[in-house]
Design an enzyme around this catalytic site. Structure first.
Site, PDB file in Angstrom:
ATOM      1  N   LYS A 260       0.838  -1.197   0.000  1.00 46.16           N
ATOM      2  CA  LYS A 260       0.000   0.000   0.000  1.00 46.16           C
ATOM      3  C   LYS A 260       0.876   1.251   0.000  1.00 46.16           C
ATOM      4  O   LYS A 260       2.026   1.195   0.458  1.00 46.16           O
ATOM      5  CB  LYS A 260      -0.852   0.025   1.281  1.00 46.16           C
ATOM      6  N   ARG A 334     -10.263 -11.543   1.973  1.00 45.18           N
ATOM      7  CA  ARG A 334     -11.114 -12.597   1.405  1.00 45.18           C
ATOM      8  C   ARG A 334     -10.420 -13.954   1.451  1.00 45.18           C
ATOM      9  O   ARG A 334     -11.070 -14.985   1.526  1.00 45.18           O
ATOM     10  CB  ARG A 334     -11.527 -12.206  -0.025  1.00 45.18           C
TER      11      ARG A 334
HETATM   12  N1  BES Z   1      -8.195  -3.744   4.326  1.00 44.45           N
HETATM   13  C1  BES Z   1      -8.350  -3.318   2.985  1.00 44.45           C
HETATM   14  C2  BES Z   1      -9.656  -2.554   2.736  1.00 44.45           C
HETATM   15  C3  BES Z   1      -9.759  -1.213   3.419  1.00 44.45           C
HETATM   16  C4  BES Z   1      -9.371  -0.059   2.756  1.00 44.45           C
HETATM   17  C5  BES Z   1     -10.281  -1.092   4.691  1.00 44.45           C
HETATM   18  C6  BES Z   1      -9.489   1.179   3.358  1.00 44.45           C
HETATM   19  C7  BES Z   1     -10.403   0.133   5.298  1.00 44.45           C
HETATM   20  C8  BES Z   1     -10.009   1.267   4.622  1.00 44.45           C
HETATM   21  C9  BES Z   1      -8.335  -4.542   2.068  1.00 44.45           C
HETATM   22  O1  BES Z   1      -7.541  -5.585   2.486  1.00 44.45           O
HETATM   23  C10 BES Z   1      -7.819  -4.090   0.747  1.00 44.45           C
HETATM   24  O2  BES Z   1      -6.672  -3.731   0.684  1.00 44.45           O
HETATM   25  N2  BES Z   1      -8.660  -4.139  -0.289  1.00 44.45           N
HETATM   26  C11 BES Z   1      -8.296  -3.736  -1.580  1.00 44.45           C
HETATM   27  C12 BES Z   1      -8.839  -4.751  -2.551  1.00 44.45           C
HETATM   28  C13 BES Z   1      -8.319  -4.586  -3.950  1.00 44.45           C
HETATM   29  C14 BES Z   1      -6.832  -4.912  -4.002  1.00 44.45           C
HETATM   30  C15 BES Z   1      -9.084  -5.507  -4.869  1.00 44.45           C
HETATM   31  C16 BES Z   1      -8.905  -2.368  -1.835  1.00 44.45           C
HETATM   32  O3  BES Z   1     -10.003  -2.096  -1.364  1.00 44.45           O
HETATM   33  O4  BES Z   1      -8.237  -1.550  -2.475  1.00 44.45           O
HETATM   34 MN    MN Z   2      -5.538  -5.379   1.845  1.00 39.95          MN
END
Ligand code: BES
Ligand code: MN
Ligand code: ZN
Length: 484
Positions: A260, A334
Site C-alpha cells: 500500500k 477474502r
Molecule cells: N483492508 C483493505 C480494505 C480497506 C481499505 C479497509 C481502506 C479500510 C479502509 C483490504 O484488504 C484491501 O486492501 N482491499 C483492496 C482490494 C483490492 C486490491 C481488490 C482495496 O479495497 O483496495
Molecule cells: Mn488489503
C-alpha cells in the site's frame, strides 16, 4: 462509569442533565434557574437547552436543562450522549441524568446509560498521566427515572453487557499493531473464558493439517504466527445447531508485496475490526447469558512484505479444495475468510452465518462511513439484519449478488483469482466469499471498512477510530431471531 438507576432525587454536586419541558417543577427549580431559562430564550421546543449552575445547599450543580418537546420522536439516547460528549474535558466525575416525569420507558433509560458510556469513551490507556489531565474523568452515572427497577433490569440483562462488548471491540481496534498481533490477540480472547465462553486456538501447524492454505498464505511474510480462534457460547437448546459469526482479523495490512502507499497506512491497524465485532458480540452474549447457541470464528493474520511473502501470481489451494490465483496480495481479507467460512460451514453446519470484515476501500466510495454494505444469499436473513439495523443504530444497506459479478473472478490459471477488476469492487469481494459458503447455508456478509473505523464522526457516541460497529447489531439479531 458506574451506572445506577434511582427515583427522582436531585444530585447535590457534579453535573446534571434534566430532560423535560418545564423548568418549574424540575428538581432544580429556583428563581435563578428560571431566570437563566428566560435569559437563554428557553422555549421548550424539542432539543432547546440551557446550562447554568444550580445551588444545592452550599454546593453548585453544573446543570443543563433540555426540552423533550411534544413529538414522540425525541431521541433520549442521542441527546444524553451529546451532553456527555460536551463534558469530556470538564473534569466532572459524577453525572446525573433526569428522565423522571417524561415518557422515557425503562428501555429508554437503559439505552441512555449505554449512549452515555459510549459518548464518554476515549482511548487513553496508552497516554502518560501528564496528557491524561484533559481527558474524561467520569466515574459515576446516576439515572433518575420513574421505574428504576425495570430500567436496571433492562440495563443489567442487555444494554450493559452490549456496552461492555462494544467497548471491548473499540479497545481491540484502537490498540496498536505491536500490541494486538495474532498471538497476543488470541491470548486476549482466551481471557473471555472468565465469562463462560469456551475458546479454542488453532496455530499454523493445525491450520496446515486442515489445508487452510488461503489463510496461511497471507501470513507467510510475517514472523508472527497466524491464528484462528473459535469461541463458543452454548446458552440455547442442547445439541441445537448454532448461528455462526465470522470475522476478518488482519492485525495489520501493509498490502504485502502489493504494498500500500504510505499515507495513512497506520489506519490498517484497524483491519481486524470485523473480528473485534465478533469478539465483542460473543463477550456480550456470554455476559448477558443469551439463550442461544453461537459460534464465533476469527482468522488472525498479519499481512507483510518479505522475502518469504506470498507473491502476486501464486496459486493456493484453499481448505475447500478450490484453487485461487493471488493476483493482488492486498486483497488478503477474502483469503483469510475463505478458509474461516469453509471451516465454519463444514464443522458447525450453522443455521445461519454472518461475517464482518473491513474488506474493501470500494465500500467507502459507495457508502462513506455511515452504512455498512450488506450482501446475502438469503432474503429472510437480509431482512432480519436490516430490521436489527433499524433498532440497533448500526446501519446497513443491501447490495446485489449475481452470476455476472461472480464471472468476473474467473481465472485462466486457477479456479478463480482474488480480484475482480476496478468495477463493483465490494460486490466481487462478496462473490468471492460466497464461493466458500456454498448455497445451503443462509449467509450474510457485512463490509465494515467505512463504519468500523472512523476519523471525525459526528455521532457523539463514536470516538476517534474504532467504533465497535457490529456488536449492537449482532446482539439484536441474535436476541430477535435465535433466542426463545
Ligand atoms: N483492508 C483493505 C480494505 C480497506 C481499505 C479497509 C481502506 C479500510 C479502509 C483490504 O484488504 C484491501 O486492501 N482491499 C483492496 C482490494 C483490492 C486490491 C481488490 C482495496 O479495497 O483496495
Ligand atoms: Mn488489503
Ligand atoms: Zn485488509
Amino acid at each position: 462509569m458506574n451506572v445506577t438507576f434511582v427515583k427522582a432525587a436531585p444530585a447535590k454536586s457534579g453535573a446534571a442533565l434534566v430532560i423535560s419541558n418545564a423548568v418549574e417543577g424540575s428538581a432544580y427549580s429556583s428563581d435563578a434557574v428560571s431566570a437563566a431559562a428566560k435569559a437563554s430564550g428557553f422555549a421548550a421546543k424539542a432539543g432547546d437547552k440551557f446550562s447554568t449552575y444550580a445551588m444545592s445547599g452550599a454546593k453548585a450543580v453544573n446543570l443543563t436543562v433540555m426540552a423533550r418537546g411534544k413529538a414522540d420522536t425525541f431521541d433520549y439516547e442521542m441527546s444524553a450522549a451529546r451532553w456527555v460528549k460536551s463534558l469530556r474535558g470538564s473534569g466532572e466525575t459524577a453525572l446525573t441524568i433526569h428522565l423522571d416525569g417524561t415518557d422515557a420507558t425503562p428501555d429508554d433509560a437503559a439505552r441512555v446509560a449505554l449512549g452515555a458510556r459510549l459518548a464518554g469513551y476515549v482511548f487513553d490507556r496508552r497516554k502518560s498521566d501528564a496528557t491524561k489531565s484533559k481527558k474524561p474523568k467520569f466515574k459515576t452515572l446516576k439515572i433518575a427515572c420513574d421505574n428504576p427497577n425495570a430500567a436496571k433490569k433492562s440495563y443489567d440483562n442487555y444494554y450493559g453487557p452490549v456496552g461492555d462488548g462494544q467497548i471491548l471491540a473499540r479497545d481491540l481496534v484502537n490498540e496498536p499493531p505491536n500490541v494486538i498481533y495474532p498471538k497476543a490477540y488470541a491470548a486476549e480472547i482466551k481471557k473471555l473464558t472468565e465469562f463462560g465462553l469456551s475458546v479454542e486456538i488453532l496455530g499454523e501447524k493445525k491450520m496446515k493439517s486442515l489445508g487452510m492454505n488461503a489463510l496461511l498464505g497471507v501470513g507467510l511474510g510475517s514472523p508472527r504466527e497466524s491464528q484462528m480462534v473459535i469461541m463458543r457460547w452454548n446458552g440455547g437448546k442442547k445439541g441445537a445447531k448454532p448461528a455462526c459469526l465470522v470475522g476478518k482479523g488482519v492485525t495489520f495490512d501493509t498490502g504485502g508485496i502489493s504494498l500500500k502507499p504510505g499515507a495513512n497506512m497506520w489506519d490498517m491497524k484497524g483491519d481486524m475490526g470485523g473480528s473485534a465485532a465478533v469478539v465483542g458480540a460473543m463477550c456480550a452474549l456470554a455476559k448477558r447469558k443469551a439463550k442461544a447457541n453461537v459460534v464465533g470464528i476469527v482468522g488472525l493474520v498479519e499481512n507483510m512484505p518479505d522475502g518469504l511473502a506470498q507473491l502476486p501470481g501464486d496459486i493456493v489451494t484453499s481448505m475447500s479444495g478450490q484453487t485461487i490465483e493471488v493476483q493482488n496480495t492486498d486483497a488478503e481479507g477474502r483469503l483469510v475468510l475463505a478458509d474461516a467460512l469453509h471451516y465454519a460451514v463444514t464443522k458447525y453446519k450453522p443455521t445461519a452465518m454472518i461475517d464482518l470484515a473491513t474488506l474493501t476501500g470500494a465500500i467507502i466510495v459507495a457508502l462513506g462511513d455511515e452504512y455498512a454494505g450488506l450482501f446475502s444469499n438469503n432474503d429472510d436473513l437480509a431482512s432480519q439484519i436490516m430490521a436489527a439495523s433499524d433498532t440497533s443504530t448500526d446501519k446497513t444497506w443491501r447490495f446485489p449478488l449475481a452470476k455476472a459479478y461472480d464471472k468476473m473472478l474467473d481465472s485462466p490459471n486457477a479456479d478463480m483469482k482474488n480480484i475482480g477488476g476496478r468495477a463493483a469492487g465490494s460486490i466481487t469481494a462478496a462473490q468471492f466469499l460466497q464461493r466458500f459458503v456454498g448455497k445451503d447455508t443462509p449467509w450474510a456478509h457485512l463490509d465494515i471498512a467505512g463504519t468500523g473505523m472512523k476519523n471525525g464522526s459526528k455521532d457523539p457516541r463514536e470516538p476517534t477510530f474504532g467504533t465497535g460497529f457490529g456488536v449492537r447489531l449482532l446482539n439484536r439479531w441474535i436476541a430477535d431471531n435465535h433466542e426463545s
